[in-house]
Write an enzyme that holds these catalytic residues in place. Structure first.
Site, PDB file in Angstrom:
ATOM      1  N   LYS A  20      15.663  75.522 -68.994  1.00  0.00           N
ATOM      2  CA  LYS A  20      15.648  76.641 -68.050  1.00  0.00           C
ATOM      3  C   LYS A  20      16.252  76.338 -66.701  1.00  0.00           C
ATOM      4  O   LYS A  20      16.467  75.179 -66.331  1.00  0.00           O
ATOM      5  CB  LYS A  20      14.257  77.236 -67.913  1.00  0.00           C
ATOM      6  N   CYS A 137      16.697  87.164 -62.083  1.00  0.00           N
ATOM      7  CA  CYS A 137      15.692  86.384 -61.397  1.00  0.00           C
ATOM      8  C   CYS A 137      14.939  87.232 -60.386  1.00  0.00           C
ATOM      9  O   CYS A 137      15.525  87.698 -59.417  1.00  0.00           O
ATOM     10  CB  CYS A 137      16.319  85.197 -60.687  1.00  0.00           C
ATOM     11  N   ALA A 280       7.906  82.283 -73.613  1.00  0.00           N
ATOM     12  CA  ALA A 280       7.678  81.341 -72.508  1.00  0.00           C
ATOM     13  C   ALA A 280       6.174  81.114 -72.361  1.00  0.00           C
ATOM     14  O   ALA A 280       5.659  80.051 -72.696  1.00  0.00           O
ATOM     15  CB  ALA A 280       8.291  81.869 -71.219  1.00  0.00           C
TER      16      ALA A 280
HETATM   17  C1  LIG Z   1       6.532  79.067 -66.011  1.00  0.00           C
HETATM   18  C2  LIG Z   1       7.682  79.962 -66.275  1.00  0.00           C
HETATM   19  C3  LIG Z   1       8.943  79.651 -65.780  1.00  0.00           C
HETATM   20  C4  LIG Z   1      10.036  80.476 -66.030  1.00  0.00           C
HETATM   21  N1  LIG Z   1      11.284  80.122 -65.582  1.00  0.00           N
HETATM   22  C5  LIG Z   1      12.359  80.865 -65.949  1.00  0.00           C
HETATM   23  C6  LIG Z   1      13.659  80.428 -65.629  1.00  0.00           C
HETATM   24  O1  LIG Z   1      13.850  79.390 -65.012  1.00  0.00           O
HETATM   25  N2  LIG Z   1      14.702  81.199 -66.033  1.00  0.00           N
HETATM   26  C7  LIG Z   1      14.527  82.368 -66.747  1.00  0.00           C
HETATM   27  O2  LIG Z   1      15.519  83.004 -67.119  1.00  0.00           O
HETATM   28  N3  LIG Z   1      13.293  82.801 -67.026  1.00  0.00           N
HETATM   29  C8  LIG Z   1      12.216  82.075 -66.669  1.00  0.00           C
HETATM   30  N4  LIG Z   1      10.970  82.499 -67.007  1.00  0.00           N
HETATM   31  C9  LIG Z   1      10.824  83.818 -67.663  1.00  0.00           C
HETATM   32  C10 LIG Z   1      10.757  83.662 -69.156  1.00  0.00           C
HETATM   33  O3  LIG Z   1      11.948  83.084 -69.641  1.00  0.00           O
HETATM   34  C11 LIG Z   1      10.534  85.024 -69.865  1.00  0.00           C
HETATM   35  O4  LIG Z   1      11.672  85.838 -69.694  1.00  0.00           O
HETATM   36  C12 LIG Z   1       9.336  85.787 -69.329  1.00  0.00           C
HETATM   37  O5  LIG Z   1       8.309  84.904 -68.947  1.00  0.00           O
HETATM   38  C13 LIG Z   1       8.793  86.742 -70.376  1.00  0.00           C
HETATM   39  O6  LIG Z   1       8.415  86.057 -71.548  1.00  0.00           O
HETATM   40  P1  LIG Z   1       6.897  85.599 -71.862  1.00  0.00           P
HETATM   41  O7  LIG Z   1       6.041  86.846 -71.821  1.00  0.00           O
HETATM   42  O8  LIG Z   1       6.984  84.967 -73.203  1.00  0.00           O
HETATM   43  O9  LIG Z   1       6.484  84.634 -70.805  1.00  0.00           O
HETATM   44  C14 LIG Z   1       9.854  81.689 -66.768  1.00  0.00           C
HETATM   45  C15 LIG Z   1       8.591  81.994 -67.261  1.00  0.00           C
HETATM   46  C16 LIG Z   1       7.506  81.149 -67.032  1.00  0.00           C
HETATM   47  C17 LIG Z   1       6.148  81.513 -67.595  1.00  0.00           C
END
Ligand SMILES: Cc1cc2nc3c(=O)[nH]c(=O)nc-3n(C[C@H](O)[C@H](O)[C@H](O)COP(=O)(O)O)c2cc1C
Length: 302
Positions: A20, A137, A280
């Site tokens: 990431k 972002c 994530a």
């Molecule tokens: C701890 C954490 C860090 C994340 N960092 C990034 C990142 O660096 N780049 C990105 O595109 N999304 C990042 N995300 C977003 C996730 O990629 C994802 O799009 C979002 O959390 C929704 O998915 P989820 O419900 O499975 O968490 C992050 C999510 C979490 C929980």
């Protein structure tokens, strides 16, 4: 996060881990805390919601995360990512994610776009076989999300595509409430991309039980929510992206993400039209999630 987590993901059956988001230079994280539990009844509405941060992480799990997309300098993340790329077994693909940084002192749009070009070149140097660029972002402020500026998105994608040549490009986009805007974005970027990943977190106002801002510091009252309560929005976007692909005669693949926390969520995303399914929050809390999906889905095994 670093390559140790990516290697652990590969070892436990996550075949499309995304290293990431890094930047073209070192970038500091927001201060601690960076993750808090939030309690949401059912689905999180998409706009203007007020939430209270809890003390305990309970199922169905939703959290807010606020790191500010920190980055190690390229001389640290490049060899680390290259190592992960080499570590992947046949049938696995490590995707490198980066984003451009708004110029701090002048320079404006030209410098911003140049930063995306530079990021693409740095990615290629690692030997990575697919690159994701984060256009969603939330930490730069909701109003400033790049994917909501559909014309700028086109210019940036064109520039990245020029640098990447034939290397597959994924663009990560946020949840769109406005169908016309989404259509405009896809018309502008769809011809240049191999895949669209969606969604990122959904922004909400997060306070403590006593009403104080939960995450300390300027610009952190609004914070991204992820986990079970945003699953509906991820599924909706996958359906819309599949429809738009047909309508516009495009051929990108769809990486569905958002609220995948249990094995059944994989099937729901596939049924909605996702070519790949990502997680994530769910994967952070349950490192066996991919294994459970493999075990429960004949189709995943095929
Ligand atoms: C701890 C954490 C860090 C994340 N960092 C990034 C990142 O660096 N780049 C990105 O595109 N999304 C990042 N995300 C977003 C996730 O990629 C994802 O799009 C979002 O959390 C929704 O998915 P989820 O419900 O499975 O968490 C992050 C999510 C979490 C929980």
């Amino acid at each position: 996060m670093n390559g140790k987590y990516v290697k652990a993901a590969l070892d436990t059956g996550f075949d499309l881990p995304v290293y990431k988001t890094v930047r073209t230079h070192a970038y500091k994280s927001h201060p601690w805390p960076n993750v808090l539990p939030v309690h949401v009844e059912g689905d999180l509405p998409a706009g203007g919601v007020k939430l209270t941060a809890g003390e305990e992480y309970t199922q169905p799990l939703s959290i807010t995360n606020s790191f500010g997309v920190p980055s190690m300098p390229p001389d640290v993340w490049q060899p680390d990512l290259a190592d992960c790329v080499r570590y992947a077994k046949p049938g696995q693909l490590v995707i490198g994610s980066y984003q451009g940084t708004l110029p701090e002192r002048g320079g404006g749009v030209t410098e911003y776009i140049e930063d995306f070009r530079r990021g693409a070149r740095l990615m290629l140097e690692t030997g990575v076989k697919a690159v994701e660029v984060n256009f969603s972002c939330p930490n730069e402020g909701t109003a400033n999300l790049l994917c909501f500026d559909t014309e700028r998105s086109r210019v940036v994608v064109e520039a990245i595509r020029e640098e990447l040549g034939a290397t597959p490009l994924l663009i990560k986009v946020a949840y769109f409430k406005d169908d016309t805007k989404l259509r405009e974005l896809i018309r502008n970027i769809g011809p240049y991309v191999s895949a669209i990943s969606s969604i990122n977190t959904i922004s909400a106002e997060v306070r403590k039980a006593d009403g104080e801002q939960a995450l300390p510091g300027e610009g952190r009252l609004m914070s991204g929510v992820c986990g079970a309560s945003i699953r509906w929005a991820g599924l909706e976007m996958v359906q819309k992206l599949a429809r738009l692909r047909d309508e516009l005669g495009l051929s990108y693949e769809i990486c569905g993400v958002g609220g995948v926390t249990v094995a059944e969520d994989y099937a729901a995303y596939r049924a909605a039209g996702a070519d790949a399914v990502m997680s994530a929050t769910g994967a952070m809390w349950n490192p066996a999630l991919a294994e459970e999906i493999w075990n429960e889905n004949e189709e995943a095994r095929a």
